[in-house]
Design a protein around this motif. Sequence first.
Motif, PDB file in Angstrom:
ATOM      1  N   GLU A   1      75.376 -29.743  66.957  1.00  0.00           N
ATOM      2  CA  GLU A   1      76.433 -29.765  68.046  1.00  0.00           C
ATOM      3  C   GLU A   1      76.997 -31.283  68.038  1.00  0.00           C
ATOM      4  O   GLU A   1      77.987 -31.440  68.401  1.00  0.00           O
ATOM      5  N   LEU A   2      76.030 -32.396  67.890  1.00  0.00           N
ATOM      6  CA  LEU A   2      76.490 -33.742  68.055  1.00  0.00           C
ATOM      7  C   LEU A   2      76.817 -34.416  66.707  1.00  0.00           C
ATOM      8  O   LEU A   2      77.055 -35.375  66.747  1.00  0.00           O
ATOM      9  N   ASP A   3      76.347 -33.704  65.782  1.00  0.00           N
ATOM     10  CA  ASP A   3      76.665 -34.098  64.410  1.00  0.00           C
ATOM     11  C   ASP A   3      75.980 -35.367  64.204  1.00  0.00           C
ATOM     12  O   ASP A   3      76.574 -36.231  63.797  1.00  0.00           O
ATOM     13  N   VAL A   4      74.667 -35.491  64.476  1.00  0.00           N
ATOM     14  CA  VAL A   4      73.746 -36.532  64.420  1.00  0.00           C
ATOM     15  C   VAL A   4      72.857 -36.482  63.171  1.00  0.00           C
ATOM     16  O   VAL A   4      72.437 -35.246  62.892  1.00  0.00           O
ATOM     17  N   GLU A   5      72.120 -37.437  62.976  1.00  0.00           N
ATOM     18  CA  GLU A   5      70.998 -37.416  61.948  1.00  0.00           C
ATOM     19  C   GLU A   5      69.745 -36.688  62.524  1.00  0.00           C
ATOM     20  O   GLU A   5      69.415 -36.828  63.877  1.00  0.00           O
ATOM     21  N   GLU A   6      68.926 -36.237  61.735  1.00  0.00           N
ATOM     22  CA  GLU A   6      67.576 -35.299  62.016  1.00  0.00           C
ATOM     23  C   GLU A   6      66.804 -36.151  63.136  1.00  0.00           C
ATOM     24  O   GLU A   6      66.387 -35.750  64.095  1.00  0.00           O
ATOM     25  N   THR A   7      66.801 -37.717  62.950  1.00  0.00           N
ATOM     26  CA  THR A   7      65.749 -38.500  63.526  1.00  0.00           C
ATOM     27  C   THR A   7      66.453 -38.569  65.022  1.00  0.00           C
ATOM     28  O   THR A   7      65.465 -38.586  65.978  1.00  0.00           O
ATOM     29  N   ILE A   8      67.579 -38.896  65.296  1.00  0.00           N
ATOM     30  CA  ILE A   8      68.240 -38.923  66.795  1.00  0.00           C
ATOM     31  C   ILE A   8      67.952 -37.800  67.340  1.00  0.00           C
ATOM     32  O   ILE A   8      67.740 -37.452  68.434  1.00  0.00           O
TER      33      ILE A   8
ATOM     34  N   ALA B   1      73.772 -44.935  73.116  1.00  0.00           N
ATOM     35  CA  ALA B   1      73.828 -44.200  74.130  1.00  0.00           C
ATOM     36  C   ALA B   1      75.439 -43.591  74.466  1.00  0.00           C
ATOM     37  O   ALA B   1      75.675 -42.324  74.741  1.00  0.00           O
ATOM     38  N   SER B   2      76.313 -44.778  74.462  1.00  0.00           N
ATOM     39  CA  SER B   2      77.463 -44.456  74.732  1.00  0.00           C
ATOM     40  C   SER B   2      78.482 -43.420  73.661  1.00  0.00           C
ATOM     41  O   SER B   2      79.150 -42.435  74.067  1.00  0.00           O
ATOM     42  N   ALA B   3      77.941 -43.756  72.426  1.00  0.00           N
ATOM     43  CA  ALA B   3      78.769 -42.877  71.432  1.00  0.00           C
ATOM     44  C   ALA B   3      78.233 -41.377  71.563  1.00  0.00           C
ATOM     45  O   ALA B   3      78.691 -40.487  71.399  1.00  0.00           O
ATOM     46  N   LEU B   4      76.557 -41.277  71.709  1.00  0.00           N
ATOM     47  CA  LEU B   4      76.118 -39.826  72.069  1.00  0.00           C
ATOM     48  C   LEU B   4      76.918 -39.155  73.328  1.00  0.00           C
ATOM     49  O   LEU B   4      77.277 -38.144  73.179  1.00  0.00           O
ATOM     50  N   GLN B   5      77.121 -39.883  74.379  1.00  0.00           N
ATOM     51  CA  GLN B   5      77.605 -39.164  75.352  1.00  0.00           C
ATOM     52  C   GLN B   5      79.047 -38.918  75.118  1.00  0.00           C
ATOM     53  O   GLN B   5      79.425 -37.754  75.663  1.00  0.00           O
ATOM     54  N   GLU B   6      79.650 -39.619  74.466  1.00  0.00           N
ATOM     55  CA  GLU B   6      81.272 -39.333  73.977  1.00  0.00           C
ATOM     56  C   GLU B   6      81.447 -38.141  73.139  1.00  0.00           C
ATOM     57  O   GLU B   6      82.134 -37.258  73.586  1.00  0.00           O
ATOM     58  N   ARG B   7      80.550 -38.153  72.282  1.00  0.00           N
ATOM     59  CA  ARG B   7      80.454 -36.861  71.325  1.00  0.00           C
ATOM     60  C   ARG B   7      80.217 -35.586  72.083  1.00  0.00           C
ATOM     61  O   ARG B   7      80.553 -34.467  71.918  1.00  0.00           O
ATOM     62  N   ALA B   8      79.157 -35.739  73.004  1.00  0.00           N
ATOM     63  CA  ALA B   8      78.707 -34.734  73.865  1.00  0.00           C
ATOM     64  C   ALA B   8      79.942 -34.164  74.711  1.00  0.00           C
ATOM     65  O   ALA B   8      79.989 -32.955  74.756  1.00  0.00           O
ATOM     66  N   ARG B   9      80.573 -35.009  75.172  1.00  0.00           N
ATOM     67  CA  ARG B   9      81.652 -34.680  76.178  1.00  0.00           C
ATOM     68  C   ARG B   9      82.844 -34.037  75.396  1.00  0.00           C
ATOM     69  O   ARG B   9      83.534 -33.010  75.925  1.00  0.00           O
ATOM     70  N   GLU B  10      83.259 -34.720  74.432  1.00  0.00           N
ATOM     71  CA  GLU B  10      84.066 -34.120  73.240  1.00  0.00           C
ATOM     72  C   GLU B  10      83.710 -32.510  72.868  1.00  0.00           C
ATOM     73  O   GLU B  10      84.646 -31.570  72.808  1.00  0.00           O
ATOM     74  N   LYS B  11      82.507 -32.567  72.615  1.00  0.00           N
ATOM     75  CA  LYS B  11      82.064 -31.254  72.274  1.00  0.00           C
ATOM     76  C   LYS B  11      81.869 -30.080  73.237  1.00  0.00           C
ATOM     77  O   LYS B  11      82.434 -29.036  73.110  1.00  0.00           O
ATOM     78  N   ILE B  12      81.731 -30.496  74.538  1.00  0.00           N
ATOM     79  CA  ILE B  12      81.736 -29.497  75.604  1.00  0.00           C
ATOM     80  C   ILE B  12      83.240 -29.140  75.801  1.00  0.00           C
ATOM     81  O   ILE B  12      83.471 -27.937  76.223  1.00  0.00           O
ATOM     82  N   ALA B  13      84.352 -30.251  75.902  1.00  0.00           N
ATOM     83  CA  ALA B  13      85.665 -29.996  76.012  1.00  0.00           C
ATOM     84  C   ALA B  13      86.183 -28.925  74.979  1.00  0.00           C
ATOM     85  O   ALA B  13      87.001 -27.702  75.213  1.00  0.00           O
TER      86      ALA B  13
END
Length: 520
Positions: free
Chosen positions: A369-376, A410-422
């Motif tokens: 969903e967030l298109d992040v690395e497995e570690t994150i 943290a800011s980048a993750l929240q921005e991606r999450a909000r874009e994904k929700i939108a």
Amino acid sequence: MKMAAVSANRLELLQIADAVAREKSIDKFVVLEAMQEAIQKAARSRYGSENDIRAEIDPKSGELRLSRLLEVVELVENDATQIGLDDALVRNPAAQVGDFLEESLPPLEFGRIAAQTAKQVIVQKVRDAERDRQYEEFKDRIGEIVNGIVKRVEYGNVVVDLGRAEAIMRRDESLPRETFHNGDRCRAYVYDVRREARGPQIFLSRTHPQFMAKLFAQEVPEVYDGIIEIKSVARDPSSRAKIAVVSRDSSIDPVGACVGMRGSRVQAVVGELQGEKIDIIQWSPDPATFIVNALAPAEVAKVVLDEESKRIEVVVPDDQLSLAIGRRGQNVRLASQLTGWDIDILTEAEESTRRQEEFRNKSEMFARELDVEETIAQLLAAEGFASIEEVAYVAEDELSGIQGFDEEIASALQERAREKIAERDARYEEERKQLGVEDAIAALPHVTPAILVALGKAGVKLLDDLADLSTDELTNGKDGVLKDFDLGDEAATELVMAARAHWFADEEEGDDDTSSAPIE
């Protein structure tokens, strides 16, 4: 000689009333009233039923007076119940129209039929008074233990003579494999008293949980005095039971007091209950502690509570699973009844496997969903985040405080999450419109774009469609329209009531229109 006979008759009348009152444990005046009514009935059959005849027995002397009531009228239409004003003035100069005069009647000689009728009236009245007395006496004894003698056994139902009344103990209220015979002594719990046409029905039970609580109150002085309180009882009659106790005095051990010296107190209760094994549990205001105590003798490694649904997940060592569940699930079932919580039991191995599966699924979801690395993604799952909504709307410092994260991440993750929700909500909105779900539903509380799509797929497209559903149809069971959403009964009820609001608004408008309509 004749006077002596009359006196004897009068005395005999009072003696009969006294004897019946003592035998039936009812008021003497009730018996006298029954006699008066019986004599009145016999006198009416002798003088004519149209006459208004009154009988009165003096409670001190036993003297019987018979009289007929006559209404004073100007024009007599019925000689049996009326008297003209002129005739009335002769008997009583103060008589007026509307008054009633008493006309004495001679003593009545009872024939065989009249005597039998009088006897039936008296017997019925006395029986009714006895039933009233029994009901009034036993309705206040609900919740008490009573002792009686078995009078008879009918198809497994036991009729018990309590001395002043009869009670019944149905087959399902007696202990399994327990048999009673005529003449046996029986101790039981009064759980209900009902007033019925055939007389008061007193219902006894030996399987009721409170029967055990009352037995402990009889055997343990501290329980009787209120120093130790019995919080709850769960029973599998004649097999096993659990009882939760708490002490109001910190110097008294409630479990030890109920067990007694060398188990003497608890054994007295066990003996009365045909060998029923009793676990005495220390009650605790903390649900987790109470449930752990209730599962004794099994040892508990960990608990996870869901207070909203009153459900608890209990993790036990592998070798304790059978002990925690008990034979045929008895231990966990009784613990659940005792605490009022639904209990799920897992072994440590099962819990570990499930946690690993949940961790893997969450990690994959975050990575996708967030298109992040497995570690994150794994760090987010390890910190307890369960959805991208939590990532999007949690305080930023909670994200930046995770080891390995900083404010930029943290800011980048929240921005991606909000874009994904939108993006997701936009897709849901488009799908909702294609399904034909009206905008009025979207304005209701607790409704999300995903819920709108689920409603549309289930055919709920209009406000009235949703208003016609019940809370159970929305959330409960496998067929619940919104079973896949964590909505809760309270929120579901609020949603349905909001959908029905326009019904009441329409009714009010209709009432206003009616009230303002011109009267023709």
